[in-house]
Design an enzyme around this catalytic site. Sequence first.
Site, short mmCIF file in Angstrom:
data_model
loop_
_atom_site.label_atom_id
_atom_site.label_comp_id
_atom_site.label_asym_id
_atom_site.label_seq_id
_atom_site.Cartn_x
_atom_site.Cartn_y
_atom_site.Cartn_z
N GLY A 1 -17.25 79.95 12.15
CA GLY A 1 -16.49 78.70 12.12
C GLY A 1 -17.21 77.59 11.38
O GLY A 1 -18.19 77.85 10.67
N ASN A 2 -16.71 76.39 11.52
CA ASN A 2 -17.33 75.23 10.87
C ASN A 2 -17.19 74.01 11.79
O ASN A 2 -16.55 74.08 12.83
CB ASN A 2 -16.71 74.97 9.49
CG ASN A 2 -15.24 74.62 9.58
OD1 ASN A 2 -14.89 73.53 10.02
ND2 ASN A 2 -14.37 75.54 9.21
N ARG A 3 -17.78 72.90 11.39
CA ARG A 3 -17.92 71.76 12.30
C ARG A 3 -16.80 70.74 12.19
O ARG A 3 -16.90 69.66 12.77
CB ARG A 3 -19.26 71.07 12.04
CG ARG A 3 -20.45 71.94 12.45
CD ARG A 3 -21.76 71.28 12.05
NE ARG A 3 -21.87 69.93 12.57
CZ ARG A 3 -22.60 68.96 12.04
NH1 ARG A 3 -23.28 69.20 10.93
NH2 ARG A 3 -22.65 67.78 12.59
N SER A 4 -15.73 71.03 11.46
CA SER A 4 -14.67 70.03 11.32
C SER A 4 -13.97 69.78 12.67
O SER A 4 -13.52 70.71 13.32
CB SER A 4 -13.64 70.51 10.29
OG SER A 4 -12.61 69.57 10.19
N ALA B 1 -10.59 72.19 7.18
CA ALA B 1 -11.70 72.96 6.62
C ALA B 1 -11.33 74.43 6.80
O ALA B 1 -11.45 74.98 7.90
CB ALA B 1 -12.99 72.62 7.35
#
Length: 230
Positions: free
Chosen positions: A33-36, A102
């Site tokens: 995943g990502n931090r958005s 994102a």
Amino acid sequence: PGARGEQGDLAGVRVVVSAGGTREPFDPVRFVGNRSSGRQGVAIAADAARRGAVVTLVAANVDGGLTAGLDATVVPVGSAQELADAVHAAAAEADVVVMTAAVADYRPAEVREAKLKKDDQGDRMTLELVRNPDVLADLVAARRTGQIIVGFAAETEPDREARLALGRAKIARKPADLLVVNHVGWSSGFEREENAIEVLVPGGHVVRETSGTKAEVAAAVLDLVATALT
Ligand code: CTP
Ligand code: CA
């Protein structure tokens, strides 16, 4: 504010916003995943609704507390493929699409039925990834006459000119009507209230440059969208 779609400079305009960050699973309990957080997209959806637009928010793993009370149809999604399906379905009837999400560029090549066990992996483990479809590129390719498509480019490059060069290359590759270049890093952009943006048009000209809260950035972007629609 009155009933949705009745007043404001986006009265009756159908706006689709994607927000948050996709999660790409590789077993039933794990993902890449990502931090958005989705805050910027939620701010755009809220401001569009306030200006009279009929809003659909495709929300990738956005905290329910952020979308509660939003005057929008919220479509929750998890992975990039789910986001792509939801955005393309909504975009077919939209005047404006804003891609703040994102979207993971890659997903695990294989999704296991059962939880991966570390005894099967040893001291080092390799996860093979494959490219996801580019939703923004596909939206631009399928754009109807008069439809406005907005991309967001998250860049960690601190130098303004170098960052603009990255943005210019991006809008040349995917000629959206507007590309919002967003400076992010370990401590800026994500999970914070303040944001700094430069907005590019095809050809690479900077049409707006501002910083402020995500609500202020949302208003600046939607001012440009409203102008582009007239
Ligand atoms: N985007 C998308 N689908 C993807 C990847 C990105 O629709 N598979 C969209 C994002 O929502 C954003 C824009 O493309 O509006 C730019 O995303 P960004 O990650 O900054 O650019 P990329 O083209 O993916 O290039 P890179 O990550 O290599 O910088
Ligand atoms: Ca990317």
